[in-house]
Design a protein around this motif. Structure first.
Motif, PDB file in Angstrom:
ATOM      1  N   LEU A   1       1.894  -0.298   9.110  1.00  0.00           N
ATOM      2  CA  LEU A   1       1.126   0.922   9.369  1.00  0.00           C
ATOM      3  C   LEU A   1       2.064   1.987   9.936  1.00  0.00           C
ATOM      4  N   ILE A   2       2.176   3.088   9.222  1.00  0.00           N
ATOM      5  CA  ILE A   2       3.046   4.189   9.649  1.00  0.00           C
ATOM      6  C   ILE A   2       2.258   5.223  10.455  1.00  0.00           C
ATOM      7  N   LYS A   3       1.088   5.573   9.947  1.00  0.00           N
ATOM      8  CA  LYS A   3       0.329   6.641  10.587  1.00  0.00           C
ATOM      9  C   LYS A   3      -1.153   6.425  10.326  1.00  0.00           C
ATOM     10  N   ILE A   4      -1.965   6.803  11.317  1.00  0.00           N
ATOM     11  CA  ILE A   4      -3.411   6.720  11.151  1.00  0.00           C
ATOM     12  C   ILE A   4      -4.045   8.017  11.618  1.00  0.00           C
TER      13      ILE A   4
ATOM     14  N   THR B   1      -1.297   5.960   6.469  1.00  0.00           N
ATOM     15  CA  THR B   1      -0.024   5.962   5.752  1.00  0.00           C
ATOM     16  C   THR B   1       0.581   4.575   5.914  1.00  0.00           C
ATOM     17  N   LEU B   2       0.815   3.899   4.794  1.00  0.00           N
ATOM     18  CA  LEU B   2       1.276   2.519   4.804  1.00  0.00           C
ATOM     19  C   LEU B   2       2.632   2.389   4.127  1.00  0.00           C
ATOM     20  N   LYS B   3       3.404   1.488   4.639  1.00  0.00           N
ATOM     21  CA  LYS B   3       4.677   1.150   4.020  1.00  0.00           C
ATOM     22  C   LYS B   3       4.541  -0.216   3.370  1.00  0.00           C
ATOM     23  N   PHE B   4       5.095  -0.379   2.180  1.00  0.00           N
ATOM     24  CA  PHE B   4       5.059  -1.633   1.446  1.00  0.00           C
ATOM     25  C   PHE B   4       6.502  -2.128   1.295  1.00  0.00           C
ATOM     26  N   PRO B   5       6.996  -2.871   2.270  1.00  0.00           N
ATOM     27  CA  PRO B   5       8.424  -3.224   2.290  1.00  0.00           C
ATOM     28  C   PRO B   5       8.907  -3.939   1.031  1.00  0.00           C
ATOM     29  N   LYS B   6       8.121  -4.876   0.512  1.00  0.00           N
ATOM     30  CA  LYS B   6       8.583  -5.614  -0.668  1.00  0.00           C
ATOM     31  C   LYS B   6       8.610  -4.737  -1.918  1.00  0.00           C
ATOM     32  N   LEU B   7       7.781  -3.696  -1.896  1.00  0.00           N
ATOM     33  CA  LEU B   7       7.778  -2.768  -3.037  1.00  0.00           C
ATOM     34  C   LEU B   7       8.771  -1.638  -2.825  1.00  0.00           C
ATOM     35  N   GLY B   8       9.195  -1.464  -1.563  1.00  0.00           N
ATOM     36  CA  GLY B   8      10.079  -0.341  -1.255  1.00  0.00           C
ATOM     37  C   GLY B   8       9.386   0.996  -1.417  1.00  0.00           C
TER      38      GLY B   8
ATOM     39  N   THR C   1       6.011   3.807  -0.016  1.00  0.00           N
ATOM     40  CA  THR C   1       5.088   4.270   1.010  1.00  0.00           C
ATOM     41  C   THR C   1       3.933   4.986   0.319  1.00  0.00           C
ATOM     42  N   ALA C   2       2.736   4.798   0.827  1.00  0.00           N
ATOM     43  CA  ALA C   2       1.571   5.440   0.212  1.00  0.00           C
ATOM     44  C   ALA C   2       0.564   5.811   1.289  1.00  0.00           C
ATOM     45  N   THR C   3      -0.269   6.773   0.967  1.00  0.00           N
ATOM     46  CA  THR C   3      -1.359   7.186   1.853  1.00  0.00           C
ATOM     47  C   THR C   3      -2.675   6.780   1.211  1.00  0.00           C
ATOM     48  N   ILE C   4      -3.557   6.180   1.999  1.00  0.00           N
ATOM     49  CA  ILE C   4      -4.878   5.809   1.495  1.00  0.00           C
ATOM     50  C   ILE C   4      -5.934   6.501   2.351  1.00  0.00           C
ATOM     51  N   GLU C   5      -7.060   6.785   1.734  1.00  0.00           N
ATOM     52  CA  GLU C   5      -8.140   7.477   2.458  1.00  0.00           C
ATOM     53  C   GLU C   5      -9.484   6.916   2.028  1.00  0.00           C
TER      54      GLU C   5
ATOM     55  N   PRO D   1       0.817   7.746  -3.681  1.00  0.00           N
ATOM     56  CA  PRO D   1       0.649   7.750  -5.135  1.00  0.00           C
ATOM     57  C   PRO D   1      -0.186   6.556  -5.593  1.00  0.00           C
ATOM     58  N   ASP D   2      -0.983   6.769  -6.599  1.00  0.00           N
ATOM     59  CA  ASP D   2      -1.884   5.735  -7.103  1.00  0.00           C
ATOM     60  C   ASP D   2      -1.169   4.941  -8.194  1.00  0.00           C
ATOM     61  N   GLU D   3      -0.518   3.861  -7.793  1.00  0.00           N
ATOM     62  CA  GLU D   3       0.276   3.048  -8.718  1.00  0.00           C
ATOM     63  C   GLU D   3      -0.269   1.622  -8.744  1.00  0.00           C
TER      64      GLU D   3
END
Length: 825
Positions: free
Chosen positions: A15-18, A97-104, A106-110, A123-125
């Motif tokens: 978790l980067i930011k909330i 704002t989440l970081k996905f270390p294994k994917l390298g 970062t994405a924001t979800i709402e 980004p929606d990937e």
């Protein structure tokens, strides 16, 4: 049989930011953990759990606190928004704002409470969505103390269910229940088929007039009759055999009636009416029903048994978890256990009653079969009135047989059951006697007619017998297969789960010894899975294995719960256990062990990001001193109001927010934001500078009662620091302190000059309507300039005196960039 368990996809998140708006007790709040351990500290009721709920909602689309047992009429859409936003859930949102270390990546979800299942990803990937879909299934990544302690104190069946749900193995319980249900149903089908087969066997046996039914006897009896009418004898009986083979249908054959068979059928019915078997099966049911009726509350006790067991697992404090009535927890545990034991006894009696009712049902089934034969005979001899009496009685028995399948049905038909202990109703006895007399008085037919009747009825009953045997064979095979499948599945589950729980108990013991190494370094734990129960026993100072609640203190139980939870999560997610939210989980852990809990988190889970809440100031400091969290990685909630939410520091954002409000000519909003910030700062400075504040019994300190006493301490400490520098002959420090003294005095005067535009009326009274942006801007700038002197730019902590008690020794910031000695030479 091999069991395959769910494979984890990339569960790794940080978790980067909330950012939270209008969720639970939060109006608007942004926190930035930056992927590191993060602590939210504050007193009870300050809004900490609102952040936990927001994270839970952002990740899963649900708030576990508002779902499940005990939540009653609570609703996510209605009670998830802030109370002032309950009619506009579209304004309630969480942005993570989440970081996905294994994917390298970062994405924001709402998510918004107006559409909780709709997740906006940027980004929606596909690979990011795949991780988020998996995370959405893991509500156990966010737990409170009450949820964690249930793994330790629950009953075995409840613990098994909860643990398997946490390990994503709840399908096993559902599968086992499905196997068990299928096995029981097929066993009942087999029993019914056995009864039908026995009835068909008796019908055929009575017709050919033998004591035991064999192929040889059937052939012997049938061939005698076939020879009378010149038909060839039969040599064998198989599924295609026709006992009436070669028999030519003659006029009147549709009214086939065998006087001798009818008499034997009626004699069998009379014999059963008078038999002890009929009465014995009824009495057995009544005895068990009386045993239950000793306690008239048993229907409610049966329904509440699982409720009592669930409640026992929820006991965490000296109060009832259902109604909050004060109870001493040990007394409440004993009270609930007594209710559980009582419910178990009642359950045993109800099982005995079900078994007795099963025997009665078999008796009724046999009796109905004999009555239906008697009804056919009555119709054949034109005794329609008697046939109706017999038919009605048979129907009443069928109804009772259906009803007694359940406890409720047994209670409903209790009076009818008791009447069945008496003789068969006279009307029925008289009707069967009349039919018997009529048949007895019928003249004998010729030998040829009798033979034709015998062979025709024999064929009918043989077909019924063979069909019943085939059905019984099918039901027996199905039942045996289901029982075998259940046995193999259960053995496979026990073997597999036994190995899994062995690893969990090893980790549990390792973690618990880690935090209790001084007094329980040899601690052992045993997790044993038996059918639907998971029993936990733990060592108590080498005195043996006992349930956790037997001897361990509440603090040790809390520590045990944390260790068991971590062991389960480590077992489930392995290296993917990178994120967890724990809400006030160490409130009862003894103070001396909390430092070890910090070490446990830090050393055993170095790749896991812990988001923690606590109301314990001491543990908050320990987490800092032990290095579990950095100085920047925490936030303190000082207070909470329904209008504004938590009172929290926001040194960088608050000035920007105030500036935005002023740009929009919204002086009231700017004044409210400034006052809220000053209220927070006043509490921080009053504590860190050890201000002399007038005591308030209700703890309700206002801004004026805190800020001025806190600020008045600064010149005192600076003067002392200057004297100390002189005593140590340190001119550089002396000069630095003097500069700071001059700046503080100057900026304090600026604040005083602007007091004419008091922020208090700007917030609370109508006089704010006369203020302009130009009037209020100097107030903002003067406070901003003054407070900047008291906060380190590098570590962003307020100046504080050290130590917190006793004689002060220094005035410093957390990173020591500012560090003035207060001890004279």
């Amino acid at each position: 049989m091999h069991l395959s368990f769910p494979e984890n996809l990339l569960q790794v998140i940080k978790l980067i930011k909330i950012h939270i708006e209008e969720i639970r007790g939060i109006k608007k709040l942004t926190l930035q953990p930056d992927g590191d351990n993060f602590v939210i500290h504050g007193p009870n009721g300050s809004g900490k759990s609102g952040v936990v709920d927001a994270i839970d909602f952002g990740l899963t689309g649900n708030i576990s606190r508002l779902a499940g047992k005990g939540t009653g009429s609570l609703s996510l859409k209605i009670h998830g928004p802030h109370v002032d936003a309950r009619d506009r859930p579209e304004t309630s949102l969480v942005r993570l704002t989440l970081k996905f270390p294994k994917l390298g990546k970062t994405a924001t979800i709402e998510r918004k409470l107006s559409s909780p299942k709709k997740l906006i990803v940027s980004p929606d990937e596909p690979d990011i969505r795949a991780v988020l879909e998996q995370v959405e299934q893991h509500s156990e990544l966010s737990l409170s103390r009450r949820e964690i302690i249930k793994y330790v104190l629950s009953e075995g069946a409840t613990r098994s269910k909860d643990v398997q749900a946490l390990l994503k193995l709840d399908d096993l319980g559902q599968l086992r229940a499905t196997f068990k249900t299928a096995s029981n149903q097929l066993l009942r089908d087999q029993k019914n088929a056995t009864e039908s087969s026995n009835s068909a066997t008796d019908d055929l046996r009575r017709h050919i007039d033998v004591n035991h039914l064999t192929t040889e006897l059937i052939l012997e009896k049938v061939n005698v009759q076939r020879q009378i009418i010149d038909l060839p004898t039969l040599s064998d009986i198989n599924k295609d055999t026709k006992l009436n083979f070669g028999l030519v249908t003659q006029k009147g054959d549709s009214q086939i009636f065998s006087r001798s068979t009818a008499l034997r059928d009626l004699d069998a019915l009379k014999e059963y009416f008078e038999s002890s078997e009929r009465v014995r099966s009824v009495k057995g049911c009544i005895v068990q029903l009386d045993a239950l009726n000793i306690d008239p509350t048993f229907p409610q006790q049966l329904k509440r048994a699982s409720f009592y067991e669930e409640g026992l697992g929820l006991l965490t404090e000296d109060a009832c978890p259902l109604c909050d009535t004060d109870w001493e927890i040990d007394s409440l545990v004993l009270h609930l256990k007594a209710k559980i034991n009582k419910a178990k006894k009642i359950k045993e009696r109800s099982e005995n009653l079900k078994n007795a009712s099963g025997e009665l049902k078999s008796s009724i089934q046999r009796q109905v079969g004999l009555l239906k034969s008697a009804e056919k005979i009555a119709i054949a001899v034109s005794k329609t009135q008697e046939a109706t009496v017999i038919s009605d009685y048979a129907a009443s028995l069928v109804l009772i047989g259906e009803k007694i399948k359940t406890i409720e049905g047994l209670l409903e038909f209790e009076n009818q059951l008791r009447s069945m202990q008496k003789q068969v109703p006279p009307t029925v006895s008289d009707a069967t006697a009349t039919v018997h007399k009529t048949v007895l008085n019928k003249p004998d037919n010729s030998a040829e007619v009798t033979a034709r009747e015998f062979i025709t009825i024999a064929q009918e009953r043989l077909q019924k017998y063979q069909a019943a045997k085939r059905t019984l064979d099918q039901k027996t095979k199905a039942s045996n297969t289901a029982q075998t499948a259940l046995k193999v599945f259960s053995e496979s589950v026990e073997e597999t789960l036994g190995g899994l729980y062995s690893q969990v108990e090893s980790k549990l013991a390792d973690y618990y010894c880690f935090i209790n190494h001084d007094d329980e370094a040899q601690f052992k734990a045993k997790l044993e899975h038996k059918e639907a129960a998971l029993n936990l026993e733990v060592d108590f100072h080498n005195r043996g294995l006992f349930p956790p609640g037997a001897y361990h203190s509440e603090g040790h139980q809390d520590g045990m719960g944390i260790c068991l939870y971590l062991a389960l999560m480590q077992q489930q997610l392995q290296d993917d256990f990178t994120f967890v939210v724990l809400d006030d989980v160490v409130m009862s852990v003894d103070t001396q062990y909390r430092r070890e809990v910090c070490r446990l988190f830090d050393e055993k889970f170095p790749n896991t990001q812990f988001i923690l809440t606590t109301h314990e100031q001491a543990w908050h400091r320990q987490m800092h001193s032990q290095g579990l969290i950095s100085k920047k990685a925490s936030v303190s909630f000082r207070n909470w109001t329904v209008e504004h939410g938590p009172l929290v520091a926001a040194s960088l954002e608050v000035w920007r927010d105030i500036d935005e409000a002023l740009q929009n000519e919204d002086v009231p909003a700017a004044a409210a934001k400034l006052r809220r910030h000053l209220e927070y700062v006043a509490q921080e400075l009053a504590e860190s500078l050890r201000a002399q504040v007038t005591f308030q019994g209700d703890g309700n300190y206002d801004l004026g009662g805190l800020l001025q006493p806190a600020l008045s301490r600064v010149p005192k400490y600076l003067k002392e620091a200057k004297k100390v520098a002189v005593s140590w002959k340190d001119p550089d420090t002396e000069q630095t302190v003097q500069i700071l003294m001059d700046e503080f005095e100057s900026k304090s005067k600026a604040v005083s000059l602007e007091q004419w535009a008091s922020i208090n009326p700007a917030v609370h009274y109508n006089s704010w309507a006369n203020f302009s942006k130009e009037d209020f801007l100097p107030v903002v700038e003067s406070y901003k300039a003054l407070l900047s002197l008291l906060r380190c730019e590098r570590c962003e902590t307020w100046l504080c005196v050290s130590p917190v008690r006793g004689n002060v020794e220094s005035l410093r910031c957390a990173c020591m960039r500012t560090n003035f000695n207060l001890r004279k030479k």
